[in-house]
Scaffold this active site. Structure first.
Site, PDB file in Angstrom:
ATOM      1  CG  HIS A  39      -0.500  -0.285   2.418  1.00  0.00           C
ATOM      2  ND1 HIS A  39       0.359   0.978   3.296  1.00  0.00           N
ATOM      3  CD2 HIS A  39      -0.007  -1.189   3.353  1.00  0.00           C
ATOM      4  CE1 HIS A  39       1.104   0.709   4.202  1.00  0.00           C
ATOM      5  NE2 HIS A  39       0.659  -0.759   4.185  1.00  0.00           N
ATOM      6  CG  ASP A 328       5.905  -3.596   5.391  1.00  0.00           C
ATOM      7  OD1 ASP A 328       4.655  -4.519   5.990  1.00  0.00           O
ATOM      8  OD2 ASP A 328       6.296  -3.317   6.603  1.00  0.00           O
TER       9      ASP A 328
END
Length: 449
Positions: A39, A328
């Site tokens: 994101h 991540d």
């Protein structure tokens, strides 16, 4: 007039997803693309107790913890445009692979069930297919109505339950992962690292400064919050937290980087406990589900395209582009699986905002074998970098698909992941779920009656 209508018909079919000529690079033909992205920029998901910037400090994106910022939305808008320039059939993209106008049969966008990943996916699609001038038609691809953004084509984003999403959420509910992590912390290597003077100094100093103790698995909260606060409140951060210095922050990050590597089973030497390779077992939980989800889809695409009498192909025949909009750690899980974690560690301990790893499936028309190309987008503003030759068994841009298959096979959980997560003994005994106990009770009552 006849020529005019013929030219118009050709143009209309071109922009509305008519059959696109095969995308070739010499003897290689592009067949499918998988993208795993992080994101965009967000607010902290939580913070330490003494932090002057608590939840009410974060007002963008609806406000509160873990929300995508306007900057994060823009990062994915830009990434979407880059992906369009690489894959969409605009006539001048790198590969004229996807139709110029959105075609629902060619794409599937999957997101974890979190606001920031869902909105990142929407922002990305806005850049890829939602701009005025992209060729979409009012009244067909979007409403021809006052108030509707011109050119905006809404594209569905699919999701699953976050806590049980073992593919996209590396912190999903999984007792086995926690059990393995506890074993890892008892290893000689981790105990020696934890006792080292530099690590003890960071933990002791941080505990004294913020008046809060930290476990290894929760330590990330501090560097994550400080990283974001430097973006939004840098001057105030340094005024209110006089203990904050760039040097101490870098020490905190270095410790967090190492914790991150240990959590993904990256040790200096093989760690064996209870007859298990702990590093491998951790990777089976963290990387295995995603790597096998991708390779299973690639193999199905290959079988449906090149094998006779293959069944169950309707859903995948038109599918060309599959996205995981995630975190991540999701991007990191792919890099670690391929032995490329060093590209995420430098300059920071985890993939940066809008980082994306792309797995392209190619078919060689000469030897009739499958190949893959690995492409990385490190952060917002960067171009795509081909990284295939960084993989140990790959020495060029295209690598044999069996290399990727072997990685997936090595990391495949021993049982379906929802079941494997319940195994918390090396002998294979299970933590019995409530649903299974209920089933036994029903069977018992049936025979009793």
């Amino acid at each position: 007039m006849i020529r005019f209508y013929w030219c118009f018909a050709v143009f209309w079919s071109f922009i509305h997803g008519a059959t696109i000529p095969p995308v070739k690079d010499g003897e290689m033909e592009l067949k499918m693309v998988h993208v795993v992205w992080r994101h965009g920029d967000r607010s902290p998901t939580t913070t330490y107790n003494a932090d002057p910037f608590q939840e009410d400090s974060w007002t963008f994106g609806g406000g509160g913890w873990g929300q995508l910022s306007p900057s994060g939305m823009f990062q994915h808008l830009q990434l979407g445009k880059k992906l369009r320039n690489r894959y969409v059939n605009t006539g001048n993209s790198t590969y004229n692979f996807l139709p110029a106008v959105y075609d629902q049969k060619t794409m599937y966008i999957r997101s974890t069930g979190i606001n920031r990943t869902l909105i990142s996916a929407t922002s990305n699609m806005l850049g890829m297919y939602g701009q005025d001038g992209y060729g979409s038609t009012a009244g067909i691809d979007f409403p021809d109505a006052v108030g509707w953004p011109r050119g905006f084509v809404p594209i569905p984003i699919h999701t699953v339950d976050y806590d049980s999403d073992h593919i996209g959420n590396m912190d999903s509910d999984c007792p086995r992962r926690e059990w393995l992590w506890n074993l890892a912390q008892q290893s000689d290597e981790m105990k020696a690292w934890r006792r080292s003077s530099s690590v003890r100094s960071v933990f002791n100093n941080l505990t004294a400064l913020v008046n809060q103790k930290w476990s290894l698995e929760d330590f990330w909260v501090v560097p994550d919050a400080l990283f974001i606060e430097q973006i939004y409140f840098n001057e105030t951060l340094r005024q209110k937290n006089l203990w904050f210095t760039d040097d101490f922050y870098n020490q905190i990050v270095a410790v967090n980087d190492q914790i991150y590597m240990y959590e993904y089973g990256i040790f200096n030497k093989t760690v064996t406990m209870q007859n298990l390779n702990i590093g491998l077992e951790l990777l089976k939980i963290r990387s295995g589900p995603l790597m096998n989800d991708m390779i299973d889809r690639i193999n199905k695409k290959s079988a449906c395209t090149y094998k006779k009498n293959e069944t169950g192909c309707n859903w995948i025949n038109g599918l060309k582009y599959f996205v995981y909009s995630a975190h991540d750690e999701t991007v990191y899980s792919v890099l670690v699986a391929l032995g490329l974690e060093r590209f995420a560690i430098i300059p920071h301990g985890y993939p940066l905002y809008s980082a994306a790893v792309v797995v392209e499936y190619w078919r060689n028309s000469t030897d009739n074998n499958d190949y893959f190309k690995l492409v990385y987008h490190k952060q917002s503003g960067d171009d795509f970098t081909v990284m295939t030759n960084e993989i140990e068994e790959c020495d060029r841009d295209y690598c044999r698909m069996d290399v990727l298959e072997q990685v997936a096979k090595k990391l495949k959980p021993d049982q379906p992941i929802d079941q494997w997560c319940l195994v918390t003994e090396s002998s294979g005994s299970y933590s019995i779920s409530i649903s299974f106990l209920s089933f036994l009770i029903v069977i018992y009552n049936f025979f009793l009656l």
